[in-house]
Write a protein that holds these residues in place. Structure first.
Motif, PDB file in Angstrom:
ATOM      1  N   THR A 177      31.212  38.968  25.306  1.00  9.28           N
ATOM      2  CA  THR A 177      31.937  37.957  26.065  1.00  9.28           C
ATOM      3  C   THR A 177      31.588  38.144  27.546  1.00  9.28           C
ATOM      4  OG1 THR A 177      33.795  39.474  26.308  1.00  9.28           O
ATOM      5  CG2 THR A 177      33.847  37.981  24.417  1.00  9.28           C
ATOM      6  N   PRO A 178      31.879  37.139  28.397  1.00 10.20           N
ATOM      7  CA  PRO A 178      31.538  37.308  29.823  1.00 10.20           C
ATOM      8  C   PRO A 178      32.159  38.560  30.443  1.00 10.20           C
ATOM      9  CG  PRO A 178      31.956  35.008  29.367  1.00 10.20           C
ATOM     10  CD  PRO A 178      32.310  35.754  28.105  1.00 10.20           C
ATOM     11  N   ARG A 222      30.124  41.408  29.344  1.00 12.41           N
ATOM     12  CA  ARG A 222      28.830  41.360  30.038  1.00 12.41           C
ATOM     13  C   ARG A 222      28.978  41.879  31.479  1.00 12.41           C
ATOM     14  NH1 ARG A 222      23.565  42.175  30.642  1.00 12.41           N
ATOM     15  NH2 ARG A 222      22.662  40.825  32.198  1.00 12.41           N
ATOM     16  N   MET A 223      30.119  41.628  32.121  1.00 19.11           N
ATOM     17  CA  MET A 223      30.333  42.183  33.469  1.00 19.11           C
ATOM     18  C   MET A 223      30.364  43.711  33.405  1.00 19.11           C
ATOM     19  SD  MET A 223      32.715  39.694  35.797  1.00 19.11           S
ATOM     20  CE  MET A 223      34.083  39.453  34.704  1.00 19.11           C
ATOM     21  N   GLN A 240      38.258  38.307  34.192  1.00 19.13           N
ATOM     22  CA  GLN A 240      37.218  37.744  33.319  1.00 19.13           C
ATOM     23  C   GLN A 240      36.093  37.069  34.077  1.00 19.13           C
ATOM     24  OE1 GLN A 240      39.075  35.019  30.510  1.00 19.13           O
ATOM     25  NE2 GLN A 240      40.908  36.269  30.587  1.00 19.13           N
ATOM     26  N   VAL A 241      36.253  36.953  35.394  1.00 19.00           N
ATOM     27  CA  VAL A 241      35.269  36.240  36.225  1.00 19.00           C
ATOM     28  C   VAL A 241      35.061  37.039  37.503  1.00 19.00           C
ATOM     29  CG1 VAL A 241      35.788  33.926  35.335  1.00 19.00           C
ATOM     30  CG2 VAL A 241      37.160  34.866  37.210  1.00 19.00           C
ATOM     31  N   PRO A 242      33.955  36.807  38.222  1.00 18.15           N
ATOM     32  CA  PRO A 242      33.759  37.536  39.477  1.00 18.15           C
ATOM     33  C   PRO A 242      34.703  37.065  40.584  1.00 18.15           C
ATOM     34  CG  PRO A 242      31.696  36.500  38.708  1.00 18.15           C
ATOM     35  CD  PRO A 242      32.796  35.967  37.863  1.00 18.15           C
ATOM     36  N   THR A 243      35.308  35.883  40.383  1.00 19.34           N
ATOM     37  CA  THR A 243      36.061  35.195  41.422  1.00 19.34           C
ATOM     38  C   THR A 243      37.257  35.984  41.950  1.00 19.34           C
ATOM     39  OG1 THR A 243      35.525  33.260  40.110  1.00 19.34           O
ATOM     40  CG2 THR A 243      37.043  32.931  41.967  1.00 19.34           C
ATOM     41  N   ARG A 278      44.999  32.356  34.423  1.00 18.61           N
ATOM     42  CA  ARG A 278      44.397  32.525  33.089  1.00 18.61           C
ATOM     43  C   ARG A 278      43.099  33.318  33.134  1.00 18.61           C
ATOM     44  NH1 ARG A 278      46.293  27.199  31.502  1.00 18.61           N
ATOM     45  NH2 ARG A 278      44.413  26.318  32.395  1.00 18.61           N
ATOM     46  N   ARG A 279      42.446  33.356  34.295  1.00 21.46           N
ATOM     47  CA  ARG A 279      41.177  34.085  34.428  1.00 21.46           C
ATOM     48  C   ARG A 279      41.358  35.450  35.101  1.00 21.46           C
ATOM     49  NH1 ARG A 279      40.653  28.825  34.325  1.00 21.46           N
ATOM     50  NH2 ARG A 279      38.742  27.833  33.572  1.00 21.46           N
ATOM     51  N   GLY A 286      31.641  32.216  41.796  1.00 17.33           N
ATOM     52  CA  GLY A 286      32.557  32.369  40.664  1.00 17.33           C
ATOM     53  C   GLY A 286      31.940  32.132  39.299  1.00 17.33           C
ATOM     54  N   ALA A 307      30.499  33.415  35.942  1.00 20.05           N
ATOM     55  CA  ALA A 307      30.572  34.663  35.186  1.00 20.05           C
ATOM     56  C   ALA A 307      29.252  34.867  34.444  1.00 20.05           C
ATOM     57  CB  ALA A 307      31.732  34.606  34.191  1.00 20.05           C
ATOM     58  N   PRO A 308      28.862  36.127  34.263  1.00 16.22           N
ATOM     59  CA  PRO A 308      27.585  36.379  33.602  1.00 16.22           C
ATOM     60  C   PRO A 308      27.678  36.206  32.095  1.00 16.22           C
ATOM     61  CG  PRO A 308      28.654  38.462  34.103  1.00 16.22           C
ATOM     62  CD  PRO A 308      29.543  37.372  34.662  1.00 16.22           C
ATOM     63  N   LEU A 309      26.576  35.785  31.497  1.00 18.74           N
ATOM     64  CA  LEU A 309      26.503  35.701  30.040  1.00 18.74           C
ATOM     65  C   LEU A 309      25.079  36.006  29.627  1.00 18.74           C
ATOM     66  CD1 LEU A 309      28.164  34.798  27.466  1.00 18.74           C
ATOM     67  CD2 LEU A 309      27.055  32.575  27.733  1.00 18.74           C
ATOM     68  N   TYR A 356      26.695  28.682  22.161  1.00 20.05           N
ATOM     69  CA  TYR A 356      27.684  29.726  22.451  1.00 20.05           C
ATOM     70  C   TYR A 356      29.054  29.112  22.735  1.00 20.05           C
ATOM     71  CZ  TYR A 356      29.919  33.787  24.582  1.00 20.05           C
ATOM     72  OH  TYR A 356      30.791  34.807  24.880  1.00 20.05           O
ATOM     73  N   GLN A 358      37.906  29.820  28.693  1.00 20.13           N
ATOM     74  CA  GLN A 358      38.743  29.000  29.571  1.00 20.13           C
ATOM     75  C   GLN A 358      37.864  27.885  30.151  1.00 20.13           C
ATOM     76  OE1 GLN A 358      41.939  29.434  29.955  1.00 20.13           O
ATOM     77  NE2 GLN A 358      42.164  31.471  29.037  1.00 20.13           N
TER      78      GLN A 358
END
Lengths: 440, 440
Positions: free
Chosen positions: A14-15, A18-19, A346-349, A396-397, B36, B38-40, B93, B102
């Motif tokens: 998942t992202p 992956r991070m 879940q995100v870089p943000t 949510r993120r 923002g 996200a990596p995949l 995916y 999300q």
């Protein structure tokens, strides 16, 4: 169309996983570069004859075929396969480019490899490896065999994973000992010992007798050698106590003593001399390495390698090498499975800039530009919905901050605490712990 | 064995070129994360039916086959092929994981792709792409189409490459205009216009008449539309002046006006509305992008993409998306070929620690450990040769410093100037410009 399903053996993270993987790869790469290894990538394909040159891996190779090959006529692609490790392609690269390279040549290589094996826990058909190798022309100084575990120890120590134990052996010890015992097929004996963890000593003894032509006494001695394990150079005394002698055995013991002494000097507790370590691939000729995660020994080795003297040679010129490979996908798959690695979002943000109305999106875009120029990962809300909905987008993120552009003054809200304060995009800084997702 | 030779279409960089590529990828990734995304990573393989769902690419696919498939019985692998882009796997995916994601979902993906095409300059069989995409559920707000060029402009501006010009068009403009003209096969017309750069207007006109059923007047109007190019929203006046009307045309013009206005506001000079841009892949349904390097227009597009409404849909649920892809291998291959990118040394190493004798290697190792712990990339000399030879080891690789451990005091030599000064590993710092290899 119907919902697609996963393909067994081809894992996809998942992202957020992956991070974590990128964090791990950045650390590994940074360590490799601090030791002066230069980066290299080789193509994913090799000619089939290259792939089949060494070892017992032929059944694992994926061949390529162009879908329209029959229409366009033969393109030669039928003889190409996906690489199954990074050592064979590296040896080929060295031979192909020997005239342009400086020796000894230190390189690292982080790439996917493919094997058509039956998938099972910790075994994949597509997986990522992170390798270091040192090759030299004609001869390779043995201190490089002692350096490998130090680099890997450093790289793995930089990761949020359990401590590791590197198990070291030397094929010359095994071969010399077997020959000193009078066994005539040391490779068959090594293949039997390689199965020790899987089938146990009783069945290995049977195999030594049946497949390697050993007597019961010889089989017993082979097993006694395999049982030797020591955290330092004292393993040599235990070998001597078995009363076997052979020049190759002496050579192997001296090399392993050097590895263990260097490890004791520079990284106490990292290495153990473990004389049952064999490694399946046929190309190793000296030191061999495996690596256990302390407390997760059941996972098997997450990092392996060894010295190979005959993998790359052209005519009279040989390029002996030593290398070691971290099984990144294997390591992460096992740790993800055990729930042992997490990330804070879940995100870089770090910031979502709210949008008051679509007509004012450009205002929010400008705030985002200012924050990004200062290295702060920022998104603009995807719609000018009610602010509650825009905050939920961030929530949510796991994004910690929502920014509200104002007519006179902007404000930023920490949505975890609800605290909202005036702020200017030109100077505002999040706490260091919030700037990037944190891995733990 | 004989010396291996390169395989056409599968490029391999030298380690110093790979260092440049990593520098470029780090910059691109950092920009994508600041926005923002996200990596995949997706697996390299897709089921063949996924790969053939859209577009004219079937002839380019590499299929996989296990070498021993006939021995082990069918494994289902025969229906797997290597992905030829990152958009089709991403759409798959999204469908597969829609329940866990999300939306809108912003991801970047930097991976190799494979196409069995005939290799030529700037065209490879294996190459690296860096993609961003945004997908949403049911509907996707058009401001995302305006955001894409801004992200890419930022990413490419951070690289040591010539400035870029992003050419934007909208397929709805073409299709609406062709339908408004009375053409019944707008796709055939678009395919003809897509060849404009290759075969010129006279032969495109012939093709429009022969393959798309156009009259001479219609072909002339189609070419007149393709000739429109403007650095701002004024392209809309030029379209109106052609006197064709159709609801889809109006929709496309409005969308392209928004992209051009956003670009003018946030990145003046970056985008140009260029109505000849068509993009070959069939899955685009709205905005399309191509990118030229200013001064290197002959290279063709180094970064392309567009909006796709129908690539990912399951039953009644659709996931419209927009994306853009930097052709990293293509870009670097062209710039390497033009000698436009260089790096200050061939290895990451900043310092080589000399070794006075093999017995004293541990002393040099300890100096190296201290320097590395402070982030300075350090190697220990591979042999205790004469110091002149150890200095040449550094020199041949472009390593700037050689360190000499001493009984009382260490010294460090800048081998470019010959200046040698006392130094302590705990505090010595190289100038910032020497710490890492510099790309220019």
């Amino acid at each position: 169309m119907s919902k697609p399903t996963p393909i067994s053996g081809f894992p996809e993270w998942t992202p957020d996983q992956r991070m974590i993987e990128q964090y791990v790869l950045d650390r590994i790469r940074s360590t490799f570069e601090r030791y002066g290894f230069a980066p290299l990538e080789t193509r994913a394909v090799e000619p089939l004859d290259q792939l089949l040159r060494k070892g017992e891996t032929s059944k694992e190779v994926y061949l390529l075929r162009r879908l329209q090959a029959d229409v366009d006529g033969p393109a030669g692609d039928d003889a190409l396969g996906l690489h199954f490790d990074l050592t064979v392609p590296f040896a080929r690269y060295v031979l192909e480019n020997a005239g342009k390279l400086q020796f000894p040549f230190r390189r690292y290589q982080i790439q996917k490899v493919w094997r058509g094996e039956r998938p099972q826990e910790g075994r994949y058909r597509e997986f990522l490896q992170a390798d270091i190798d040192i090759v030299d022309r004609d001869t390779l100084a043995p201190h490089h065999e002692a350096e490998m575990p130090l680099v890997i120890g450093d790289a793995l120590r930089s990761l949020p994973i359990p401590p590791v134990r590197i198990q070291v052996n030397n094929r010359k010890i095994c071969e010399g000992f077997y020959r000193g015992l009078g066994l005539t097929d040391p490779e068959a004996a090594l293949r039997a010992v390689d199965k020790l963890d899987k089938i146990g000593p009783v069945r290995v003894a049977e195999l030594l007798i049946a497949a390697a032509g050993a007597t019961e006494a010889q089989a017993k001695a082979v097993l006694a050698l395999a049982e030797i394990s020591a955290p330092d150079a004292s393993f040599a005394d235990a070998v001597n106590a078995l009363g076997v002698s052979h020049p190759l055995l002496d050579e192997g013991v001296a090399e392993l003593v050097q590895v263990m002494q260097t490890a004791a000097e520079h990284a106490p507790g990292l290495c153990v001399a473990d004389l049952r370590i064999a490694r399946g691939l046929d190309y190793y000729t000296g030191t061999v390495y495996e690596t256990q995660l302390v407390g997760y020994e059941r996972f098997g080795s997450i990092c392996s390698g060894g010295r190979y003297d005959n993998l790359a040679s052209a005519g009279a010129v040989a390029f002996p090498g030593v290398g070691i490979s971290i099984g990144v996908t294997r390591l992460l798959g096992l740790l993800f499975g055990a729930g042992a690695l997490t990330i804070s979002r879940q995100v870089p943000t770090c910031v979502v800039v709210a949008v008051a109305s679509e007509a004012q999106r450009a205002v929010s875009n400008r705030v985002a530009e200012t924050l990004r120029a200062r290295g702060i990962s920022t998104e603009v809300a995807p719609s000018a919905a009610k602010f509650g909905k825009q905050i939920r987008y961030a929530e949510r993120r796991g994004i910690p901050y929502v920014w509200f552009p104002g007519a006179d003054e902007d404000e930023v809200k920490d949505i975890r605490t609800g605290a909202q304060v005036p702020a200017r995009a030109e100077v505002w800084e999040p706490p260091a712990a919030d700037l990037r997702p944190m891995v733990s």
